[in-house]
Scaffold this motif. Structure first.
Motif, mmCIF file in Angstrom:
data_model
loop_
_atom_site.group_PDB
_atom_site.id
_atom_site.type_symbol
_atom_site.label_atom_id
_atom_site.label_comp_id
_atom_site.label_asym_id
_atom_site.label_seq_id
_atom_site.Cartn_x
_atom_site.Cartn_y
_atom_site.Cartn_z
ATOM 1 N N ILE A 1 0.864 -1.179 0.000
ATOM 2 C CA ILE A 1 0.000 0.000 0.000
ATOM 3 C C ILE A 1 0.900 1.228 0.000
ATOM 4 C CG2 ILE A 1 -1.852 1.223 1.200
ATOM 5 C CD1 ILE A 1 -2.568 -1.443 2.529
ATOM 6 N N SER B 1 -10.948 3.079 13.767
ATOM 7 C CA SER B 1 -11.259 2.188 12.644
ATOM 8 C C SER B 1 -9.984 1.768 11.918
ATOM 9 C CB SER B 1 -12.262 2.758 11.631
ATOM 10 O OG SER B 1 -11.657 3.709 10.778
ATOM 11 N N TYR B 2 -8.869 2.476 12.165
ATOM 12 C CA TYR B 2 -7.592 2.056 11.589
ATOM 13 C C TYR B 2 -7.177 0.720 12.195
ATOM 14 C CZ TYR B 2 -2.645 1.902 10.439
ATOM 15 O OH TYR B 2 -1.414 1.505 9.980
ATOM 16 N N ASN C 1 -6.684 8.398 3.627
ATOM 17 C CA ASN C 1 -7.978 7.805 3.979
ATOM 18 C C ASN C 1 -7.875 6.333 4.330
ATOM 19 O OD1 ASN C 1 -9.524 10.193 3.607
ATOM 20 N ND2 ASN C 1 -9.323 9.926 1.398
ATOM 21 N N ILE C 2 -6.679 5.880 4.726
ATOM 22 C CA ILE C 2 -6.520 4.460 5.026
ATOM 23 C C ILE C 2 -7.394 4.033 6.203
ATOM 24 C CG2 ILE C 2 -4.528 4.740 6.565
ATOM 25 C CD1 ILE C 2 -4.983 1.923 3.993
ATOM 26 N N SER C 3 -7.619 4.918 7.181
ATOM 27 C CA SER C 3 -8.463 4.556 8.314
ATOM 28 C C SER C 3 -9.883 4.257 7.854
ATOM 29 C CB SER C 3 -8.474 5.672 9.367
ATOM 30 O OG SER C 3 -7.220 5.778 10.001
ATOM 31 N N ALA C 4 -10.388 5.071 6.944
ATOM 32 C CA ALA C 4 -11.734 4.837 6.425
ATOM 33 C C ALA C 4 -11.795 3.530 5.647
ATOM 34 C CB ALA C 4 -12.172 6.005 5.551
ATOM 35 N N ARG C 5 -10.744 3.230 4.875
ATOM 36 C CA ARG C 5 -10.729 1.997 4.092
ATOM 37 C C ARG C 5 -10.607 0.775 4.988
ATOM 38 N NH1 ARG C 5 -7.057 4.940 0.831
ATOM 39 N NH2 ARG C 5 -5.322 3.492 1.209
ATOM 40 N N ASP C 6 -10.020 0.954 6.194
ATOM 41 C CA ASP C 6 -9.862 -0.165 7.122
ATOM 42 C C ASP C 6 -11.146 -0.490 7.867
ATOM 43 O OD1 ASP C 6 -7.305 -0.709 6.522
ATOM 44 O OD2 ASP C 6 -6.415 0.088 8.344
ATOM 45 N N SER D 1 -14.453 -1.856 9.187
ATOM 46 C CA SER D 1 -15.146 -3.108 8.936
ATOM 47 C C SER D 1 -15.976 -3.457 10.152
ATOM 48 C CB SER D 1 -14.145 -4.236 8.653
ATOM 49 O OG SER D 1 -13.434 -4.573 9.834
#
Length: 367
Positions: free
Chosen positions: A271, A310-311, A277-282, A284
């Motif tokens: 990556i 959320s990370y 925006n990695i926290s948003a993508r993480d 779940s």
């Protein structure tokens, strides 16, 4: 997730205005995430929480004397806070002064408020009070003689010894603010850790703009974090990975070391590029905020990794940190690592127990 969710009430008298006489004499709050417990100790007790083979990783960036004072040709006063040098040699800076426009010149002052030969020219307007500046001479030969230590705005007392705003292992210059979690370490304490079998490694992240910029967006994910130059050498990456494979734990000293190590783990996972925006993508449905461990990859590049709840953490097992400002991205990182509710309970406890807050304040170890 709302920025208002990262607030707490802090009595102003708890903001530390000066460092303690002895660096490692501060208080240390121990947060155990698995047991949801809080303990109160002193910083030297941190030795008890390490095991042979653990790795302690600290940010070795050195603060430059980045605060400069000058005058316009009309005599008006100007204050400059250097943030980072650009590829074209100019500097990104926060500039305070009235009626400055592109092409305005600022004559820099020495510490006795006499004009020097150094002149800054405003070459571009950036966000808010930020400006791009060019200088008629290289700054390397000037900063040590005319620059001032850029203490944070919540510190209102002068600092007699500017080295107290540097870590004892600070080496490459480039930060506009100190990586303050490391201010608690002494040479004796680091030697004691080595004697215990703890591996000490350093990364570099030059602290820049976001230390001075609160999160103003209503939604956390809408905040734009600026890039900061960071580096993890191949040699350090190899030793960290070998220690982890041998069963050691990875302790990050401060949020800047955390962001560097997590950037390195994301890079090893393929990556790259912007991590904004990695926290948003993480995000779940999983309850854990940790992924299976990922090795760290050496890199030298800017990072814009913004860590908030959320990370999914990939590299770091434990965090040593100070107490951070409300609504700050640093507080959000700690909330991601400890859990927001547990973190806020810890902060309420720290206020009740009269801990000292912010740069010269007390410390927290999150296990």
């Amino acid at each position: 997730m709302n920025t208002a969710d990262f607030n707490y009430t802090l009595p102003p008298e708890l903001i530390a205005q000066r460092p303690l006489t002895q660096r490692d004499a501060s208080r240390l709050m121990i947060l155990n995430r698995a047991e949801q417990t809080i303990k109160h100790q002193t910083f030297t007790d941190i030795l008890d929480y390490f095991q042979p083979g653990d790795v302690l990783v600290a940010n070795n960036s050195r603060v430059i004397p980045a605060r400069l004072y000058g005058r316009k040709p009309t005599g008006g006063k100007v204050e400059i806070l250097l943030l980072s040098q650009q590829e074209n040699g100019n500097w990104q800076a926060m500039v305070g002064g009235k009626r400055l426009k592109e092409g305005s010149q600022i004559h820099l002052l020495d510490r006795d408020e006499n004009e020097t030969e150094l002149v800054a020219t405003v070459t571009a307007f950036l966000d808010g009070p930020q400006r791009e500046l060019s200088f008629n001479q290289p700054l390397d030969g000037w900063l040590e003689s005319i620059g001032h230590t850029p203490l944070p705005p919540y510190i209102h007392e002068s600092l007699d010894d500017s080295e107290r705003y540097q870590t004892i292992y600070a080496r490459p210059s480039g930060s506009a603010a100190a990586p303050t979690a490391g201010l608690h370490f002494t040479g004796d304490l680091l030697l004691s850790l080595r004697e215990k079998g703890v591996i000490f490694e350093t990364v570099t992240l030059h602290v820049g703009l976001d230390t001075f910029k609160p999160v103003e967006a209503e939604q956390v994910a809408q905040h734009t974090i600026h890039s900061e130059w960071a580096s993890l050498t191949p040699e350090s990456a190899q030793r960290i990975n070998e220690a982890k494979l041998a069963g050691g734990r990875l302790f990050a000293v401060g949020t800047t070391s955390m962001r560097t190590l997590e950037t390195a783990a994301l890079r090893s996972a393929g990556i790259n590029g912007s991590l904004q925006n990695i926290s948003a993508r993480d995000a779940s449905g999983e309850t854990s905020n940790f992924c299976p461990w990922k090795p760290v990859a050496a890199f030298t590049a800017p990072t814009d990794l913004f860590i908030y709840p959320s990370y999914k953490f990939r590299a770091v097992d434990a965090l040593i940190t100070n107490f951070h400002l409300p609504h700050s991205s640093l507080l959000m990182l700690v909330a991601a690592f400890a859990g927001r509710d547990f973190m806020l309970r810890a902060y309420e406890t720290a206020v009740a127990e009269r801990y000292r807050f912010f740069s010269f304040g007390d410390a927290m170890l999150i296990l």
